[in-house]
Scaffold this active site. Structure first.
Site, PDB file in Angstrom:
ATOM      1  N   GLU A   1       1.031  -1.179   0.120  1.00  0.00           N
ATOM      2  CA  GLU A   1      -0.013  -0.192   0.048  1.00  0.00           C
ATOM      3  C   GLU A   1       0.948   1.247  -0.130  1.00  0.00           C
ATOM      4  O   GLU A   1       1.945   1.288   0.537  1.00  0.00           O
ATOM      5  CB  GLU A   1      -1.036  -0.109   1.221  1.00  0.00           C
TER       6      GLU A   1
ATOM      7  N   GLU B   1      -2.427  11.386   3.925  1.00  0.00           N
ATOM      8  CA  GLU B   1      -3.381  11.063   4.833  1.00  0.00           C
ATOM      9  C   GLU B   1      -3.672  12.415   5.762  1.00  0.00           C
ATOM     10  O   GLU B   1      -2.756  13.102   5.912  1.00  0.00           O
ATOM     11  CB  GLU B   1      -3.433   9.935   5.723  1.00  0.00           C
TER      12      GLU B   1
END
Length: 291
Positions: A178, A183
């Protein structure tokens, strides 16, 4: 005359000293600027291979995007988040040249589960290996919001994901790999984070992570970028690097990053969501991929 000559000489010396100081300071400033530009603008990728400028109004381009809505086993998304992802146009639409990805406080029963917040999770139908990703976005606001711009390997075994539906799902997370381009947690306003999840670093044990505070993440647009080569990954905001991943040992646990990945955009809702939260959107001006 001797006194005047001495005075003239003293004045000339002072002038030369002042000129030297000014010129030296300017030279240092120029060198600092040059070093800054070298760090933040150097890129091997300048050929645009895929993009979405989100021009127009209404629904997204279905040739480019897939709405991932299927709940994982157990009826909730991973990480304790509490929203439903939907394919409703109220959660995802284009308007005035922007993608609006909207998290809302509303009750929805879907797949036998009732939840009190909705949002959207988009999978790109484009996947690639190595390149540069640039996303110009304004992030949603509110304690408990958790927007992300990230990537997963097309080989992830995850029922309901676009590439798994195509029959490519062979590898469980985190071994598939990933890449979190950015974020942002509303409980830590203006701090943006980038991370790599893989067999050596995942879940509550993520060590491959970096980030920094920026100004007005939820009120202004910023350019979030990833440059991904066969050797390393560099993450930046507005051209300023904040994290580089380049493991000395590259194996299946540390570097599953040599095959195709696809883009994901979503807003998750954490259990600590502000009770006064109504809705907030991630606005995206464009997404561009260069190779």
């Amino acid at each position: 005359m001797k006194k005047k000559s001495s005075l003239y000489i003293s004045l000339l010396v002072i002038i030369f000293v002042l000129l030297y100081i000014v010129l030296n300071d300017n030279s240092s400033a120029q060198n600092e600027n040059l070093n800054y530009l070298e760090v933040t603008t150097n890129s091997d990728y300048d050929n645009l291979v895929w993009s979405d400028e989100f021009n127009g109004n209404g629904k997204l381009n279905s040739e480019k995007w897939f709405h991932q809505t299927q709940l994982p086993p157990g009826g909730s998304w991973w990480g304790g988040i509490i929203q439903h992802y939907t394919d409703s146009e109220t959660n995802t639409y284009m308007e005035n040249g922007y993608l609006n990805l909207v998290a809302k406080k509303e009750t929805l029963t879907d797949q036998g589960e009732t939840k009190h917040y909705t949002s959207a999770r988009l999978n790109s139908k484009f996947a690639f290996t190595y390149g540069k990703v640039e996303v110009k976005a304004k992030l949603p606001k509110g304690v408990g919001t958790w927007p992300a711009i990230w990537m997963l390997n097309t080989n992830i075994d995850e029922d309901g994901a676009h590439w798994d539906n195509k029959g490519l799902g062979t590898t469980k997370w985190p071994n598939c790999g990933e890449i979190d381009i950015i974020e942002h947690w509303g409980k830590n306003q203006d701090y943006v984070s980038s991370a790599l999840h893989n067999g050596s670093s995942y879940g509550g044990h993520v060590k491959n992570v970096g980030g920094r505070k920026i100004k007005n993440a939820t009120d202004d647009f910023h350019i979030y970028a990833l440059e991904w080569t066969s050797e390393k990954m560099i993450f930046s905001v507005d051209g300023v690097n904040h994290y580089e991943y380049n493991p000395k040992v590259k194996n299946s646990k540390t570097w599953p990053y040599d095959s195709d990945y696809y883009l994901i955009l979503n807003i998750a809702i954490e259990p600590n969501i502000d009770p006064n939260f109504k809705e907030s959107a991630m606005l995206v001006d464009y997404i561009r991929v260069y190779q």
